[in-house]
Design a protein around this motif. Structure first.
Motif, PDB file in Angstrom:
ATOM      1  N   GLY A  45      77.801  62.186  33.635  1.00  0.00           N
ATOM      2  CA  GLY A  45      76.900  62.839  32.696  1.00  0.00           C
ATOM      3  C   GLY A  45      75.468  62.353  32.815  1.00  0.00           C
ATOM      4  O   GLY A  45      75.109  61.597  33.724  1.00  0.00           O
ATOM      5  N   MET A  46      74.647  62.776  31.863  1.00  0.00           N
ATOM      6  CA  MET A  46      73.226  62.458  31.908  1.00  0.00           C
ATOM      7  C   MET A  46      72.972  60.990  31.549  1.00  0.00           C
ATOM      8  O   MET A  46      73.761  60.360  30.827  1.00  0.00           O
ATOM      9  CB  MET A  46      72.450  63.371  30.967  1.00  0.00           C
ATOM     10  N   GLU A  47      71.885  60.466  32.056  1.00  0.00           N
ATOM     11  CA  GLU A  47      71.456  59.123  31.689  1.00  0.00           C
ATOM     12  C   GLU A  47      70.703  59.208  30.362  1.00  0.00           C
ATOM     13  O   GLU A  47      69.776  60.001  30.213  1.00  0.00           O
ATOM     14  CB  GLU A  47      70.556  58.534  32.773  1.00  0.00           C
ATOM     15  N   LEU A  48      71.123  58.401  29.406  1.00  0.00           N
ATOM     16  CA  LEU A  48      70.543  58.488  28.068  1.00  0.00           C
ATOM     17  C   LEU A  48      69.120  57.953  28.036  1.00  0.00           C
ATOM     18  O   LEU A  48      68.781  56.973  28.721  1.00  0.00           O
ATOM     19  CB  LEU A  48      71.397  57.701  27.077  1.00  0.00           C
ATOM     20  N   LYS A  49      68.298  58.582  27.222  1.00  0.00           N
ATOM     21  CA  LYS A  49      66.969  58.043  26.955  1.00  0.00           C
ATOM     22  C   LYS A  49      67.114  56.743  26.168  1.00  0.00           C
ATOM     23  O   LYS A  49      68.060  56.593  25.377  1.00  0.00           O
ATOM     24  CB  LYS A  49      66.143  59.046  26.160  1.00  0.00           C
ATOM     25  N   HIS A  94      82.868  55.762  24.472  1.00  0.00           N
ATOM     26  CA  HIS A  94      83.157  56.170  25.844  1.00  0.00           C
ATOM     27  C   HIS A  94      82.110  57.145  26.369  1.00  0.00           C
ATOM     28  O   HIS A  94      81.798  57.134  27.567  1.00  0.00           O
ATOM     29  CB  HIS A  94      84.556  56.779  25.925  1.00  0.00           C
ATOM     30  N   GLY A  95      81.572  57.961  25.488  1.00  0.00           N
ATOM     31  CA  GLY A  95      80.510  58.863  25.911  1.00  0.00           C
ATOM     32  C   GLY A  95      79.298  58.105  26.424  1.00  0.00           C
ATOM     33  O   GLY A  95      78.668  58.498  27.415  1.00  0.00           O
ATOM     34  N   VAL A  96      78.979  57.006  25.758  1.00  0.00           N
ATOM     35  CA  VAL A  96      77.836  56.183  26.164  1.00  0.00           C
ATOM     36  C   VAL A  96      78.203  55.301  27.354  1.00  0.00           C
ATOM     37  O   VAL A  96      77.497  55.249  28.365  1.00  0.00           O
ATOM     38  CB  VAL A  96      77.349  55.320  24.982  1.00  0.00           C
ATOM     39  N   GLN A  97      79.334  54.605  27.272  1.00  0.00           N
ATOM     40  CA  GLN A  97      79.716  53.619  28.278  1.00  0.00           C
ATOM     41  C   GLN A  97      79.970  54.244  29.643  1.00  0.00           C
ATOM     42  O   GLN A  97      79.582  53.685  30.679  1.00  0.00           O
ATOM     43  CB  GLN A  97      80.968  52.875  27.812  1.00  0.00           C
ATOM     44  N   TYR A  98      80.603  55.415  29.660  1.00  0.00           N
ATOM     45  CA  TYR A  98      81.000  56.022  30.928  1.00  0.00           C
ATOM     46  C   TYR A  98      80.154  57.245  31.298  1.00  0.00           C
ATOM     47  O   TYR A  98      80.508  57.981  32.205  1.00  0.00           O
ATOM     48  CB  TYR A  98      82.479  56.409  30.872  1.00  0.00           C
ATOM     49  N   ARG A  99      79.051  57.432  30.587  1.00  0.00           N
ATOM     50  CA  ARG A  99      78.158  58.575  30.826  1.00  0.00           C
ATOM     51  C   ARG A  99      78.940  59.882  30.796  1.00  0.00           C
ATOM     52  O   ARG A  99      78.974  60.654  31.747  1.00  0.00           O
ATOM     53  CB  ARG A  99      77.411  58.409  32.149  1.00  0.00           C
ATOM     54  N   GLU A 100      79.575  60.139  29.654  1.00  0.00           N
ATOM     55  CA  GLU A 100      80.345  61.357  29.464  1.00  0.00           C
ATOM     56  C   GLU A 100      79.729  62.248  28.389  1.00  0.00           C
ATOM     57  O   GLU A 100      80.421  62.955  27.660  1.00  0.00           O
ATOM     58  CB  GLU A 100      81.801  61.002  29.146  1.00  0.00           C
ATOM     59  N   LEU A 101      78.412  62.188  28.301  1.00  0.00           N
ATOM     60  CA  LEU A 101      77.621  63.148  27.534  1.00  0.00           C
ATOM     61  C   LEU A 101      76.787  63.891  28.576  1.00  0.00           C
ATOM     62  O   LEU A 101      76.086  63.267  29.374  1.00  0.00           O
ATOM     63  CB  LEU A 101      76.743  62.445  26.502  1.00  0.00           C
ATOM     64  N   PHE A 102      76.855  65.212  28.579  1.00  0.00           N
ATOM     65  CA  PHE A 102      76.409  65.962  29.740  1.00  0.00           C
ATOM     66  C   PHE A 102      75.153  66.798  29.520  1.00  0.00           C
ATOM     67  O   PHE A 102      74.660  67.421  30.456  1.00  0.00           O
ATOM     68  CB  PHE A 102      77.555  66.855  30.225  1.00  0.00           C
ATOM     69  N   SER A 103      74.645  66.816  28.305  1.00  0.00           N
ATOM     70  CA  SER A 103      73.456  67.616  28.008  1.00  0.00           C
ATOM     71  C   SER A 103      72.776  67.032  26.777  1.00  0.00           C
ATOM     72  O   SER A 103      73.395  66.268  26.014  1.00  0.00           O
ATOM     73  CB  SER A 103      73.843  69.076  27.740  1.00  0.00           C
ATOM     74  N   PRO A 104      71.508  67.377  26.546  1.00  0.00           N
ATOM     75  CA  PRO A 104      70.850  66.929  25.310  1.00  0.00           C
ATOM     76  C   PRO A 104      71.612  67.362  24.056  1.00  0.00           C
ATOM     77  O   PRO A 104      71.640  66.620  23.062  1.00  0.00           O
ATOM     78  CB  PRO A 104      69.476  67.602  25.393  1.00  0.00           C
ATOM     79  N   VAL A 186      82.552  65.483  22.920  1.00  0.00           N
ATOM     80  CA  VAL A 186      82.282  66.917  23.023  1.00  0.00           C
ATOM     81  C   VAL A 186      83.349  67.704  22.272  1.00  0.00           C
ATOM     82  O   VAL A 186      83.046  68.647  21.529  1.00  0.00           O
ATOM     83  CB  VAL A 186      82.212  67.342  24.501  1.00  0.00           C
ATOM     84  N   PHE A 187      84.616  67.325  22.450  1.00  0.00           N
ATOM     85  CA  PHE A 187      85.718  68.018  21.773  1.00  0.00           C
ATOM     86  C   PHE A 187      85.598  67.906  20.259  1.00  0.00           C
ATOM     87  O   PHE A 187      85.729  68.898  19.535  1.00  0.00           O
ATOM     88  CB  PHE A 187      87.054  67.435  22.242  1.00  0.00           C
ATOM     89  N   ILE A 188      85.352  66.691  19.757  1.00  0.00           N
ATOM     90  CA  ILE A 188      85.267  66.494  18.314  1.00  0.00           C
ATOM     91  C   ILE A 188      84.104  67.288  17.729  1.00  0.00           C
ATOM     92  O   ILE A 188      84.235  67.909  16.656  1.00  0.00           O
ATOM     93  CB  ILE A 188      85.130  64.994  17.982  1.00  0.00           C
ATOM     94  N   ALA A 189      82.972  67.303  18.419  1.00  0.00           N
ATOM     95  CA  ALA A 189      81.827  68.085  17.931  1.00  0.00           C
ATOM     96  C   ALA A 189      82.173  69.561  17.824  1.00  0.00           C
ATOM     97  O   ALA A 189      81.781  70.245  16.869  1.00  0.00           O
ATOM     98  CB  ALA A 189      80.626  67.881  18.859  1.00  0.00           C
ATOM     99  N   GLU A 190      82.916  70.084  18.806  1.00  0.00           N
ATOM    100  CA  GLU A 190      83.353  71.481  18.755  1.00  0.00           C
ATOM    101  C   GLU A 190      84.246  71.724  17.548  1.00  0.00           C
ATOM    102  O   GLU A 190      84.090  72.715  16.827  1.00  0.00           O
ATOM    103  CB  GLU A 190      84.110  71.835  20.034  1.00  0.00           C
TER     104      GLU A 190
END
Length: 686
Positions: A45-49, A94-104, A186-190
């Protein structure tokens, strides 16, 4: 804007209509048919700001502290509800640690997910849990028996729902489509913001996560069952009105749940997807298949056409878009059912590609509503079980307890002939049957024991007739156990059967079955005899731990071989890496396994291999606790190449294999497979 995305003819507009999220974008096709060029699934995923990363990590620290404080409470209510909070922390971490957030958008949603976790923690500190009585969209969590990780699922609770009174509610399980970007956050947000495709009136809708993108197989299959069980414990669910539904990958999951658990549901509604492996990969994926003999047999674990007869007592409404290439799934089931004299209800969305046509959805909902009105107390006087594995061995009041041979098709057709007060059985490749009719439902006369007539197609014998059958009890329940010995059947007596090692339900292999129940990975603390074996076993251990998290979204429970307790042995399967010199658990049981492993050679049956460059993989009843498995040197057996298409996600190895370590592991195999096979029905080498 209509933007072509993949060979599946999915478009941005269609995806929005189907899943209401860009997270459910996936790709496959000929570009994914090259084992040496396998892309990462999930992608990076994306690199966080820096500001976003600081906000998420500082919020996580607060949530972790709150969870730790709540975990110190000993009251059962707090402990029961803690997973409802932990799922938010684990998802964001896990979203932060493994870069599993894919968009802003995913980053913004992760902040909302985190805030919901903090809100729930504050509520539970005050001994409140408002989400448990919330209507509309609700996200819940449970602690999985498999690896003790918390897993999320979503619910849509109808406005009419009340937790009081005697009214129980229909529940529809909706299995989602493939989404390579669907991490937990991502799933939980949906599930916090989107109702989804279906919302039948006065019906609870359950959205399992399914442990990511595996077509609801293996741990994904268990996830659905555990989420359902958790929902049943917390909501007023009518157990006679549970439906299984899904589209695309979820349609594939729906087919396999329908044929494997036909008595769990009042209806099945599969849409698109796939229903078997070979033809789907050949026609849809354009893949040239060169399977090993054991692979062909193992396709049967999730292939649905050969066991379509299990749908006789399960109303099934299939759906396909007229222009969707995934219509193949229903068409191949339609042909298989026709061979069995059944006509599939198949709703076609006119001029529709990979989407659910609005008018078709209306028709589907009307049909399911009518089916739900049928009296569920009606006893099915005919029951069918067709299977090639004891993993899936029952339908209604018929349970297959032993097979003649695994991975050869077996069947039982049971009919109640009330005019003659008899039960007629047609069997093939079956060695044990348990018949059990629950209280109040026996159709047989209470004044006379029923006859049992068995026509066994596996033998050259004529029909067997049993008249000394136990009669129904006064509560109108009835049960009997039948065992085949040689060519003849007998009624099992009341005396306990002798304890023998045999393949039974949930103790039948193959290797992948060990990861559908509680397991512990046993890490070696010593050094293997041979350097190549030492390097390979350690690398495979690390590969499994890493890929279990990525593909099945769990954290493997790992203990050193010196730390395994009696409770560990009693409570789960042991997954042991190493050899008899490096792993003390392997050393303690190796003499009782059907493989000889010395410093010079590995021997299984009449096959011998040099120990310096070979290692065994196997699954076997644990000699320390024969009710559980022991596995040597293997995690789940499909590898990176299979991640690219869900139809490939099937067992790659049988009960045992010998690996030539001189060929390095790749995206298909853990090394060169020098030999592999299944054990027989007594867990012996064939």
């Amino acid at each position: 804007m209509m933007l072509q995305l993949s060979r599946n003819t999915l478009t941005v507009g269609v995806l929005a209509a189907l899943f209401l999220s860009p997270a459910f974008i996936f790709a496959d096709g000929p570009q994914d048919n090259i084992p040496t060029k396998v892309r990462a699934v999930p992608p990076l995923g994306m690199e966080l700001k820096p500001d976003d990363k600081f906000e998420l990590e500082s919020g996580l620290a607060k949530l972790d502290a709150a969870i730790a404080e709540l975990a110190k409470r000993k009251d059962s209510r707090t402990q029961e509800l803690l997973p409802d909070i932990e799922i938010f922390a684990r998802a964001v971490r896990h979203g932060v640690q493994y870069r599993e957030l894919f968009s802003p958008k995913d980053v913004d949603n992760a902040k909302k997910v985190l805030q919901e976790g903090l809100n729930r923690a504050d509520s539970l500190k005050a001994r409140q849990a408002p989400w448990t009585t919330q209507k509309g969209l609700v996200v819940r969590g449970f602690r999985s028996k498999i690896d003790r990780t918390v897993q999320p699922y979503g619910l849509v609770i109808p406005d009419s729902y009340t937790g009081e009174g005697n009214a129980n509610y229909r529940l529809d399980i909706w299995l989602h489509g493939r989404g390579e970007n669907v991490s937990e956050s991502v799933f939980i947000a949906e599930r916090m913001t989107q109702v989804g495709r279906i919302q039948p009136k006065d019906t609870i809708v359950l959205h399992p996560y399914g442990r990511y993108s595996n077509a609801f197989k293996f741990a994904g299959e268990v996830d659905v069952l555990e989420a359902l069980e958790h929902a049943q414990q917390n909501y007023r669910v009518d157990e006679d009105r549970i439906a299984i539904r899904g589209f695309s990958m979820g349609g594939a999951g729906c087919w396999q749940f329908a044929v494997h658990y036909p008595d769990l549901f009042f209806a099945a509604n599969p849409g698109a997807g796939f229903s078997e492996t070979k033809e789907f990969l050949r026609t849809f994926q354009g893949e040239t298949l060169k399977p090993e003999p054991w692979e062909v047999k193992l396709w049967q674990m999730y292939d649905c056409p050969p066991v379509c007869e299990n749908l006789r007592n399960l109303p099934t409404v299939a759906y396909s878009g007229e222009l969707d290439s995934q219509k193949q799934a229903a068409e191949i089931m339609e042909a298989a059912l026709a061979e069995r004299g059944m006509h599939l209800t198949h709703i076609i969305g006119p001029q529709t590609k990979h989407d659910i046509h609005r008018d078709s959805l209306k028709t589907i909902e009307e049909k399911l509503s009518q089916i739900a009105k049928v009296d569920p107390s009606q006893f099915p006087r005919e029951a069918h079980v067709r299977t090639s594995t004891l993993k899936y061995n029952r339908s209604h009041w018929v349970t297959v307890t032993a097979l003649g041979e695994h991975w050869q098709m077996a069947s039982v057709l049971a009919r109640c002939n009330l005019e003659q007060n008899s039960l007629e059985l047609q069997t093939e490749n079956v060695a044990g049957i348990h018949l059990e009719i629950p209280a109040g439902q026996s159709p047989f006369s209470s004044g006379a024991p029923p006859r049992i007539v068995i026509q066994d197609r596996s033998s050259g014998e004529g029909n067997q007739v049993f008249r000394n059958v136990p009669p129904p009890e006064t509560d109108r329940s009835w049960s009997v156990e039948l065992v085949r010995e040689g060519e003849r059947w007998r009624i099992a007596g009341e005396e306990p059967a002798p304890i023998v090692l045999a393949k039974t339900h949930n103790l039948q292999g193959p290797i992948d079955d060990a990861f559908m129940d509680a397991f512990i990975v046993v890490k070696p603390t010593g050094k293997a005899r041979c350097q190549l074996v030492d390097q390979w076993t350690n690398a495979e251990f690390e590969h499994f731990v890493r890929e279990w998290r990525r593909q099945f979204r769990g954290d493997v429970v790992v203990k050193n071989d010196t730390e395994i307790t009696a409770e560990d042995i009693a409570g789960g399967n042991l997954i042991c890496f190493g050899d008899p010199a490096s792993n003390k658990i392997i050393a303690s049981i190796i003499e009782k396994l059907p493989v000889k492993w010395t410093a010079e050679e590995v021997v299984i049956g009449d096959k011998k291999f040099g120990s310096a460059e070979h290692a065994p993989i196997l699954i076997y009843p644990n000699p320390l606790n024969p009710k559980k498995y022991v596995v040597l040197n293997s995690g789940f057996t499909y590898r990176e190449y299979a991640y690219l298409n869900n139809a490939r996600q099937v067992p790659k190895l049988p009960d045992w294999a010998i690996v030539d370590l001189r060929t390095p592991p790749d995206s298909l195999w853990p090394g060169k497979i020098a030999a592999a096979d299944f054990f027989d029905e007594k867990w012996q080498v064939k």
